[in-house]
Design a protein around this motif. Structure first.
Motif, PDB file in Angstrom:
ATOM      1  N   ASN A 133      -7.556  27.416  77.495  1.00  0.00           N
ATOM      2  CA  ASN A 133      -6.948  28.666  77.942  1.00  0.00           C
ATOM      3  C   ASN A 133      -5.595  28.468  78.618  1.00  0.00           C
ATOM      4  O   ASN A 133      -4.960  29.438  79.027  1.00  0.00           O
ATOM      5  CB  ASN A 133      -7.895  29.402  78.895  1.00  0.00           C
ATOM      6  CG  ASN A 133      -9.154  29.846  78.188  1.00  0.00           C
ATOM      7  OD1 ASN A 133      -9.099  30.393  77.097  1.00  0.00           O
ATOM      8  ND2 ASN A 133     -10.295  29.571  78.783  1.00  0.00           N
ATOM      9  N   GLU A 145       4.356  25.997  78.033  1.00  0.00           N
ATOM     10  CA  GLU A 145       5.671  26.311  77.475  1.00  0.00           C
ATOM     11  C   GLU A 145       6.698  25.332  78.012  1.00  0.00           C
ATOM     12  O   GLU A 145       6.567  24.832  79.126  1.00  0.00           O
ATOM     13  CB  GLU A 145       6.076  27.746  77.802  1.00  0.00           C
ATOM     14  CG  GLU A 145       6.117  28.062  79.272  1.00  0.00           C
ATOM     15  CD  GLU A 145       6.383  29.525  79.563  1.00  0.00           C
ATOM     16  OE1 GLU A 145       6.844  30.251  78.674  1.00  0.00           O
ATOM     17  OE2 GLU A 145       6.134  29.940  80.709  1.00  0.00           O
ATOM     18  N   VAL A 162      -1.760  28.080  79.148  1.00  0.00           N
ATOM     19  CA  VAL A 162      -0.554  28.522  78.453  1.00  0.00           C
ATOM     20  C   VAL A 162       0.523  27.489  78.773  1.00  0.00           C
ATOM     21  O   VAL A 162       0.888  27.310  79.938  1.00  0.00           O
ATOM     22  CB  VAL A 162      -0.119  29.929  78.918  1.00  0.00           C
ATOM     23  CG1 VAL A 162       1.197  30.322  78.261  1.00  0.00           C
ATOM     24  CG2 VAL A 162      -1.215  30.939  78.631  1.00  0.00           C
TER      25      VAL A 162
END
Length: 78
Positions: free
Chosen positions: A44, A48, A46
Motif C-alpha cells: 500500500n 514517488e 505510495v
C-alpha cells in the motif's frame, strides 16, 4: 518496479538519521532501517521520485530516501 524497491538492500542511514527518524515518528525500535524497509515494501506504500529523493508514503508517514546513495534522510508523520 522502481529502483528504490530494486535496491532495497542498499538502504541505510546515519547515526543522526536513526535518532531523527525515531524522534519524528515517535517509534521505539532497535533497527530503524529494517522498520523503514518494511514500510517501503508494503503493497500500500505510495512511492514517488521527486528530484534527487524518493518519497515513500505509508501509514500516515513519509520516508525520504536519497535516490543515489539510498540513505534514509528523514521521516515525518503526516
Amino acid at each position: 518496479m522502481n529502483s528504490l524497491l530494486e535496491n532495497i538492500d542498499k538502504l541505510h542511514t546515519t547515526e543522526m538519521g536513526i535518532e531523527r527518524i525515531k524522534r519524528n515518528l515517535q517509534i521505539e525500535t532497535d533497527d530503524v532501517v529494517q522498520w523503514c524497509k518494511v514500510q517501503i515494501m508494503d503493497k500500500n506504500a505510495v512511492i514517488e521520485r521527486i528530484g534527487k529523493n524518493w518519497y515513500a508514503t505509508i501509514n500516515h508517514c513519509k520516508i525520504t530516501v536519497n535516490a543515489h546513495s539510498y540513505t534514509i534522510i528523514t521521516a515525518h508523520k503526516m
